[in-house]
Design a protein around this motif. Structure first.
Motif, short mmCIF file in Angstrom:
data_model
loop_
_atom_site.label_atom_id
_atom_site.label_comp_id
_atom_site.label_asym_id
_atom_site.label_seq_id
_atom_site.Cartn_x
_atom_site.Cartn_y
_atom_site.Cartn_z
N SER A 349 10.06 4.28 -12.03
CA SER A 349 9.89 2.83 -12.15
C SER A 349 8.50 2.44 -11.67
O SER A 349 7.82 3.20 -11.01
N ASP A 350 8.09 1.27 -12.03
CA ASP A 350 6.77 0.80 -11.63
C ASP A 350 6.90 -0.50 -10.83
O ASP A 350 6.11 -1.42 -10.99
N THR A 351 7.94 -0.56 -10.00
CA THR A 351 8.11 -1.78 -9.20
C THR A 351 7.05 -1.89 -8.12
O THR A 351 6.73 -2.99 -7.68
N GLU A 352 6.51 -0.75 -7.67
CA GLU A 352 5.44 -0.79 -6.69
C GLU A 352 4.16 -1.25 -7.36
O GLU A 352 3.71 -0.64 -8.33
N PRO A 353 3.55 -2.32 -6.88
CA PRO A 353 2.35 -2.82 -7.58
C PRO A 353 1.18 -1.84 -7.43
O PRO A 353 0.93 -1.31 -6.34
N PRO A 354 0.46 -1.57 -8.49
CA PRO A 354 -0.69 -0.68 -8.39
C PRO A 354 -1.85 -1.38 -7.69
O PRO A 354 -2.01 -2.60 -7.76
N ARG A 355 -2.65 -0.59 -6.99
CA ARG A 355 -3.85 -1.10 -6.34
C ARG A 355 -4.86 0.02 -6.24
O ARG A 355 -4.58 1.17 -6.57
N ARG A 356 -6.04 -0.32 -5.76
CA ARG A 356 -7.09 0.69 -5.62
C ARG A 356 -6.78 1.57 -4.41
O ARG A 356 -6.61 1.07 -3.30
N VAL A 357 -6.69 2.88 -4.64
CA VAL A 357 -6.37 3.81 -3.57
C VAL A 357 -7.39 4.93 -3.55
O VAL A 357 -8.02 5.24 -4.57
N ASP A 358 -7.52 5.56 -2.38
CA ASP A 358 -8.41 6.72 -2.22
C ASP A 358 -7.52 7.94 -2.01
O ASP A 358 -6.83 8.07 -1.00
N LEU A 359 -7.53 8.83 -3.00
CA LEU A 359 -6.68 10.02 -2.91
C LEU A 359 -7.10 10.96 -1.80
O LEU A 359 -6.28 11.72 -1.28
N ALA A 360 -8.37 10.92 -1.41
CA ALA A 360 -8.80 11.74 -0.29
C ALA A 360 -8.12 11.28 1.00
O ALA A 360 -7.68 12.11 1.82
N ASP A 361 -7.99 9.98 1.20
CA ASP A 361 -7.30 9.46 2.38
C ASP A 361 -5.82 9.83 2.34
O ASP A 361 -5.23 10.18 3.37
N ILE A 362 -5.21 9.72 1.16
CA ILE A 362 -3.80 10.10 1.03
C ILE A 362 -3.62 11.58 1.37
O ILE A 362 -2.67 11.97 2.08
N ALA A 363 -4.53 12.43 0.89
CA ALA A 363 -4.44 13.87 1.18
C ALA A 363 -4.58 14.13 2.68
O ALA A 363 -3.88 14.99 3.25
N GLN A 364 -5.47 13.41 3.36
CA GLN A 364 -5.63 13.58 4.81
C GLN A 364 -4.35 13.20 5.55
O GLN A 364 -3.92 13.90 6.48
#
Length: 513
Positions: A349-364
């Motif tokens: 589902s796509d109920t979570e609104p998309p936004r600008r994210v940094d995958l490097a921060d997510i990986a950390q």
């Protein structure tokens, strides 16, 4: 090094039927839901089709315009003809008055039998000459009636005196008559213009106008009907397709609609909608079937162990401990499987609104959590612009699944697990991959590692549900990317995914190349 489920070869094929049947029963709508109410039937019966309404409206507009133009045209033509005929008659009368005023003339001067008579007789004009006492000296053709007013004018002393008569019946025709005195009691000249011919002409024009208007209205109705059928034909196809879907509940039909106008766009959108609904229904059915298939193994084991609990007092202490540990392990695996099923369903589902994210921060963040849980050394390497449009929760789950998969299959390894985040390989894309030094994946299993509940032969003894990498695949596809898995040089595996091929602004994101 692949996450998966227990071996499915020991489960009968009949286990899938309950999942399919359950889905069909759950999705079936009672027939009464499609049965219109009596009020709806009453309201729908007298309604006309769109094509008929269009044809009737086209014919009505054309008929209105045609009638108005016909009436205005006939009125203008009739007025012009009558005015023209009246002006010709008045001109002849004025010429005669001028002639008798200028010259001393007698009735013989206007006799048709006398050579060189002075009056020119226009077409459809009759001339009759009266004597001093009002008697007819030279009858007209046809003869005109003489009344007292005409006799008075014939004996008048003033030349040019006129008396006019309108709508005089002469035989079967109607005339305008003007009597002009010659003066000094010498007589008079009667001039008559046939009026009935003009009215006959106007009546013929009126009849022809009515016939023409009728023909135009009929032609407009036929053309409107043809045009309406041509325009609404594709709408009828769409309507039939929609009614067929509502009646049969079959979503896998093709909608043969072409064109680049609004109807064509509607047809293509409807066709894509049906395709996506069919795909969603198929995914749901497959998920339920797979889930039912995989849940049977832990449930069977739990049921067996629970049955042993009735004789727990008869078992040795070591067997009791083993039974309790086995029950605890089966409960944990069942809980993990249910949680991952929920995650997989929610991830679509796509109920979570998309936004600008940094995958490097997510990986950390994922690496830090994994270090605390497992004590393994995890290194994050980032390069380039690693930001993209995405849903943080889904992306965090995908990266976490990759790391957990690497830790599970490289449990005794000492080499660090590498998380590489690189971007962009092409504009807007970011690549995330996890590298380990585990036993690796057989070449035959590489193409199946992202399938739901798939487990390689050498991984079936390890804990897991086989849904971790399937969730990674769903997240990657939802973000316009794709997953991949390759053997690592020197041993181990590289598993990752790309994102950012299509911005997440709508439901219909497609996987990038």
């Amino acid at each position: 090094m692949v996450s998966g489920t227990s071996d499915t070869s020991n489960t009968s094929d009949t286990s899938d039927t309950s999942g399919t049947s359950g889905l069909r029963n759950a999705s079936r709508v009672p027939d009464r839901a499609y049965r219109p109410s009596p009020r709806a039937r009453r309201c729908r019966l007298p309604l006309l089709s769109l094509g008929t309404k269009f044809a009737v409206a086209f014919a009505a507009v054309t008929a209105t315009i045609t009638v108005l133009v016909g009436i205005l045209s006939y009125s203008a033509a009739a007025r012009l003809v009558r005015v023209d005929q009246q002006s010709v008659f008045d001109e002849v009368v004025e010429d005669l008055r001028g002639e008798v005023r200028s010259n001393r003339m007698t009735p013989l001067d206007f006799s048709s039998a006398a050579p060189g008579h002075d009056l020119v007789r226009p077409a459809r004009t009759d001339v009759q000459v009266l004597g001093p006492d009002g008697r007819i000296v030279d009858p007209g053709d046809p003869g005109l009636p003489v009344v007292d007013a005409d006799r008075v004018v014939a004996g008048a002393a003033t030349a040019g005196r006129v008396v006019e008569h309108a709508d005089v019946d002469v035989g079967d025709d109607i005339y305008r008559v003007a009597t002009v005195a010659l003066g000094d009691g010498r007589g008079a000249v009667q001039i008559a213009q046939e009026f009935s011919d003009t009215e006959d002409l106007l009546r013929a024009l009126q009849q022809r106008t009515l016939v023409l208007m009728t023909a135009v209205v009929v032609a407009a109705g036929l053309f409107g009907w043809w045009l309406a059928r041509r325009i609404t034909r594709r709408l009828v196809v769409l309507t039939d397709a929609a009614e067929d879907v509502a009646r049969t509940r079959r979503l896998g039909i093709q909608v043969p609609v072409t064109g680049r106008d609004e109807v064509g766009r509607l047809g293509r959108a409807f066709d894509r909608m049906l395709g996506r609904l069919a795909q969603s229904e198929d995914d749901q059915r497959r998920l339920v079937q797979d889930a039912g298939h995989e849940l049977r193994t832990p449930l069977t084991s739990l049921r067996t162990n629970i049955s042993l609990l009735r004789r727990i007092d008869e078992l040795p202490p070591d067997t009791r401990e083993e039974l309790v540990a086995d029950l605890s392990q089966e409960a944990r695996e069942l809980t993990d499987l249910v949680n991952e099923l929920v995650e997989l369903a929610a991830g679509q589902s796509d109920t979570e609104p998309p936004r600008r994210v940094d995958l490097a921060d997510i990986a950390q963040d994922v690496a830090g959590l994994a270090r605390r849980r497992n004590g393994r050394k995890i290194v994050v390497r980032a390069s380039g612009d690693t930001t993209t449009d995405g849903r943080p929760g889904m992306l965090t789950r995908a990266v976490s699944n990759l790391v957990e998969n690497a830790v599970k299959f490289d449990r005794d390894g000492t080499a660090p697990i590498d998380i590489t985040v690189a971007g962009p390989a092409r504009p807007g894309t970011v690549r995330v991959e996890v590298r380990d030094r585990g036993p690796g994946i057989a070449a035959a299993d590489l193409i199946h590692v992202f399938d739901r509940f798939y487990r390689a032969a050498d991984a079936r003894s390890l804990p897991g549900s086989g849904l971790g990498l399937s969730i990674v695949r769903e997240v990657a596809l939802a973000h316009g990317g794709a997953p991949y898995a390759v053997r690592r040089a020197g041993g181990g595996t590289v598993i990752g995914f790309t994102v950012g091929g299509v911005p997440l602004t709508r439901h219909d994101t497609e996987p990038g190349p």
